[in-house]
Design an enzyme around this catalytic site. Structure first.
Site, mmCIF file in Angstrom:
data_model
loop_
_atom_site.group_PDB
_atom_site.id
_atom_site.type_symbol
_atom_site.label_atom_id
_atom_site.label_comp_id
_atom_site.label_asym_id
_atom_site.label_seq_id
_atom_site.Cartn_x
_atom_site.Cartn_y
_atom_site.Cartn_z
ATOM 1 N N TRP A 239 -21.469 14.931 10.443
ATOM 2 C CA TRP A 239 -20.381 14.548 9.549
ATOM 3 C C TRP A 239 -20.229 15.551 8.408
ATOM 4 O O TRP A 239 -21.203 16.009 7.826
ATOM 5 C CB TRP A 239 -20.619 13.168 8.957
ATOM 6 C CG TRP A 239 -20.447 12.063 9.950
ATOM 7 C CD1 TRP A 239 -21.442 11.317 10.518
ATOM 8 C CD2 TRP A 239 -19.224 11.595 10.508
ATOM 9 N NE1 TRP A 239 -20.901 10.404 11.395
ATOM 10 C CE2 TRP A 239 -19.534 10.559 11.407
ATOM 11 C CE3 TRP A 239 -17.880 11.950 10.334
ATOM 12 C CZ2 TRP A 239 -18.571 9.860 12.131
ATOM 13 C CZ3 TRP A 239 -16.916 11.258 11.056
ATOM 14 C CH2 TRP A 239 -17.262 10.227 11.935
ATOM 15 N N LYS B 221 -15.869 15.323 11.924
ATOM 16 C CA LYS B 221 -17.070 15.281 12.761
ATOM 17 C C LYS B 221 -17.152 16.576 13.546
ATOM 18 O O LYS B 221 -16.376 16.802 14.471
ATOM 19 C CB LYS B 221 -17.041 14.080 13.690
ATOM 20 C CG LYS B 221 -18.417 13.796 14.246
ATOM 21 C CD LYS B 221 -18.521 12.419 14.854
ATOM 22 C CE LYS B 221 -19.997 12.076 15.057
ATOM 23 N NZ LYS B 221 -20.180 10.839 15.782
ATOM 24 N N THR C 135 0.867 -1.176 0.000
ATOM 25 C CA THR C 135 0.000 0.000 0.000
ATOM 26 C C THR C 135 0.905 1.228 0.000
ATOM 27 O O THR C 135 2.063 1.140 0.414
ATOM 28 C CB THR C 135 -0.907 0.040 1.241
ATOM 29 O OG1 THR C 135 -0.075 0.098 2.405
ATOM 30 C CG2 THR C 135 -1.794 -1.192 1.326
ATOM 31 N N GLU D 69 -5.209 -3.591 -1.978
ATOM 32 C CA GLU D 69 -5.742 -4.848 -1.452
ATOM 33 C C GLU D 69 -6.700 -5.521 -2.438
ATOM 34 O O GLU D 69 -7.039 -6.681 -2.278
ATOM 35 C CB GLU D 69 -6.485 -4.583 -0.133
ATOM 36 C CG GLU D 69 -5.596 -4.112 1.017
ATOM 37 C CD GLU D 69 -5.320 -2.608 1.028
ATOM 38 O OE1 GLU D 69 -5.522 -1.949 -0.022
ATOM 39 O OE2 GLU D 69 -4.907 -2.085 2.079
HETATM 40 P P1 ADP Z 1 -3.234 3.704 -0.002
HETATM 41 O O1 ADP Z 1 -4.394 3.044 0.664
HETATM 42 O O2 ADP Z 1 -1.947 3.368 0.631
HETATM 43 O O3 ADP Z 1 -3.425 5.149 -0.337
HETATM 44 P P2 ADP Z 1 -4.227 2.719 -2.474
HETATM 45 O O4 ADP Z 1 -3.694 3.189 -3.758
HETATM 46 O O5 ADP Z 1 -4.528 1.293 -2.330
HETATM 47 O O6 ADP Z 1 -3.143 3.081 -1.441
HETATM 48 O O7 ADP Z 1 -5.489 3.624 -2.105
HETATM 49 C C1 ADP Z 1 -6.799 3.137 -1.962
HETATM 50 C C2 ADP Z 1 -7.749 4.232 -1.532
HETATM 51 O O8 ADP Z 1 -7.791 5.288 -2.496
HETATM 52 C C3 ADP Z 1 -9.182 3.790 -1.406
HETATM 53 O O9 ADP Z 1 -9.413 3.159 -0.185
HETATM 54 C C4 ADP Z 1 -9.937 5.100 -1.554
HETATM 55 O O10 ADP Z 1 -9.963 5.824 -0.341
HETATM 56 C C5 ADP Z 1 -9.107 5.870 -2.541
HETATM 57 N N1 ADP Z 1 -9.666 5.735 -3.895
HETATM 58 C C6 ADP Z 1 -9.231 4.902 -4.862
HETATM 59 N N2 ADP Z 1 -9.935 5.063 -5.988
HETATM 60 C C7 ADP Z 1 -10.872 6.009 -5.748
HETATM 61 C C8 ADP Z 1 -11.926 6.616 -6.524
HETATM 62 N N3 ADP Z 1 -12.143 6.291 -7.785
HETATM 63 N N4 ADP Z 1 -12.685 7.545 -5.915
HETATM 64 C C9 ADP Z 1 -12.464 7.893 -4.631
HETATM 65 N N5 ADP Z 1 -11.494 7.375 -3.866
HETATM 66 C C10 ADP Z 1 -10.705 6.439 -4.398
#
Ligand code: ADP
Length: 519
Positions: free
Chosen positions: A422, A417, A178, A324
């Site tokens: 929210w 919050k 990640t 993931e």
């Molecule tokens: P990290 O979690 O380390 O930033 P990732 O690249 O796996 O690495 O990021 C995943 C996160 O990115 C998701 O859980 C979400 O919050 C955000 N995300 C990914 N794609 C989108 C999208 N199309 N729209 C909004 N948020 C997104």
């Protein structure tokens, strides 16, 4: 039915035997752009595999890559897993401490490195006793570095490998970490089976629909979650890839678009915004007319950006995903929702006790996901709390409608919050960037005595506007309490190694500013 395993080598089989003459473009390699065919790619894969086998790579060996988007990296994408070894695509933009952590955790024994990234490896090599060989892509230069091998030299001395083993489809094929937006990077191991199923799902209608007759500029890094699975899906469909090469700047992307005419641009909203800004700044000579579609992901797309591309006849699509999830979970053909789950992906929203919430498009809860390409655990069993009753807890807050449309409201950690209500940081950011004077905006929650937390905005401005005017602009569309109390004017908003808003750094800076002013 025949019990045939789902293996990465089956993806390349189709590229070789069906689309052997279809081209791939690898930009800015040595003398210039280099066009090869899938047939030639397959020959490279066989040579790389032979080299790796001679270096002692066997099923299970972990091989790291620190490389840009090039044909060489693409060849490694296939050669390593086809040998039964595991390709760990290292994010070259991570800080040294994270690089050592991820390479050591993955257990990489061989590193495949682009020449310009070798200094990064040299700096940390002492901290990596498990790394037996460093192989630099390309020819041996006139001033070779001692203690490293050069791929072209090795590849010239071997015969093409063709004894790729029949593996168990559950055998590991790849590892990604990640990006560490929310802490130390955590490892995710992909199997052959998950890689193949994810690639297939990217090809079906209703998803990104990777097709033979489309051509893709891969502007997202191949080190970021398997290049979003596009390299695998493109091989399956013989789709032309345009790989931007080392250290691509926005003008390199624009030049690649103008020269090679891709129909789909694949990358994060941040990269696409940089391409747009460069074009606006200096449209001279660039030709965007081939572009039919943006395939965004990794971040919520911004409305102002979608409008800009829309005015140029470009369809803006958007995939939600995470490391993931290989990464793709849902896909949307519009930019204002994250869309529907891909086939074989199940999603739901739950309350803090794990009880499923209504699919009414209104009730937000934590998004959970399960699919054959969602990980069932992290490397070394880290963070077991992320898994609950066979579901992966994404940490995203979302709504789902009766017809499966999912909309991300925020990351759970980024929701604000305020006085028990929210506030979504993503919605505020999206709204603020539609103001004509705001180029970029990021919103975080900051501690507040009365309301517990209040929104504070960081803004990059392109014109004169007062805080009150910005507050009014928010209050015209949202409840007044959504309007940020503070607007910090900055030149640039901090970004993570994959170009996302770095809210951890912003919160830290905000706390520092607070202590400075109260001192
Ligand atoms: P990290 O979690 O380390 O930033 P990732 O690249 O796996 O690495 O990021 C995943 C996160 O990115 C998701 O859980 C979400 O919050 C955000 N995300 C990914 N794609 C989108 C999208 N199309 N729209 C909004 N948020 C997104």
């Amino acid at each position: 039915m025949m019990d045939r395993p789902l293996l990465v080598k089956n993806l390349l089989w189709r590229a070789e035997n069906v689309f052997g003459r279809h081209p791939i473009v690898s930009c800015r390699e040595g003398a210039g752009d280099n066009e090869i065919t899938y047939g030639e790619l397959t020959a490279m894969v066989r040579r790389y595999a032979a080299v790796l086998a001679e270096l002692g790579v066997v099923p299970g060996t972990r091989v790291g890559s620190l490389a840009w988007n090039t044909a060489r990296h693409l060849a490694a994408y296939f050669a390593v897993p086809m040998l039964g070894a595991v390709l760990h695509t290292v994010n070259q933009r991570l800080p040294a401490e994270h690089l050592v952590h991820t390479i050591a955790r993955a257990g990489d024994e061989v590193l495949l490195v682009d020449r310009d990234l070798l200094p990064i490896v040299e700096r940390i090599r002492e901290a990596l006793p498990g790394v037996r060989h460093v192989v630099v892509f390309g020819p041996r230069p006139t001033d070779p570095v001692s203690g490293v091998l050069y791929m072209d030299e090795l590849a010239a001395g071997v015969a093409e490998f063709d004894a790729f083993p029949e593996l168990d489809e559950r055998a590991p094929a790849g590892i990604c970490f990640t990006s560490g937006t929310t802490g130390m990077p955590k490892g995710v191991v992909y199997s052959h089976r998950s890689t193949v199923l994810h690639a297939l799902a990217l090809c079906v209608a209703g998803g990104p629909e990777v097709r033979t007759d489309r051509s893709y500029l891969l502007a997202t890094q191949m080190s970021h979650v398997n290049g979003w699975g596009l390299p695998h899906a493109a091989a399956l469909q013989g789709a032309r890839l345009v790989l931007p090469g080392p250290h691509p700047a926005p003008r390199d992307h624009l030049r690649a678009i103008s020269t090679w005419h891709p129909s789909v641009l694949v990358g994060s909203p941040t990269v696409m915004a940089m391409i747009r800004d460069e074009y606006e700044h200096d449209p001279g000579g660039y030709d965007l007319s081939s572009v039919r579609r943006l395939w965004l992901g990794g971040q919520a797309p911004l409305a102002a950006q979608a409008r800009w591309w829309g005015e140029r006849g470009v369809e803006v699509t958007n995939g939600w995903g995470m490391t993931e999830a290989s990464p793709t979970g849902t896909f949307s053909s519009v930019s204002d929702s994250q869309g529907r789950p891909l086939p074989l992906v199940e999603i739901r929203v739950v309350d803090p006790d794990g009880r499923e919430l209504a699919r009414d498009g209104r009730t937000p809860g934590e998004l959970e996901i399960r699919s054959p390409w969602v990980t069932g655990s992290y490397l070394d069993g880290q963070s077991p709390e992320s898994f609950r009753e066979g579901w992966f807890r994404t940490g995203d807050v979302a709504t789902i409608s009766h017809d499966g449309q999912m909309a991300i409201r925020d990351r759970a950690k980024d929701m604000i919050k305020s006085g028990g209500e929210w506030i979504s940081s993503i919605e505020l950011e999206n709204h603020l960037t539609q103001h004509p004077c705001v180029v970029e905006a990021a919103v975080i929650g900051v501690p507040d005595e009365r309301w517990l937390e209040r929104p504070a905005a960081w803004v990059v401005l392109a014109g004169e506007v007062t805080d009150d005017e910005l507050r009014e602009y928010v209050a015209a569309s949202y409840p007044r309490y959504w309007a940020p109390d503070e607007f910090l004017r900055v030149e640039e908003i901090p970004k993570t190694s994959v170009g996302k808003l770095d809210k951890v750094a912003m919160r830290r800076r905000h706390a520092e500013l607070l202590t400075e002013t109260t001192r």
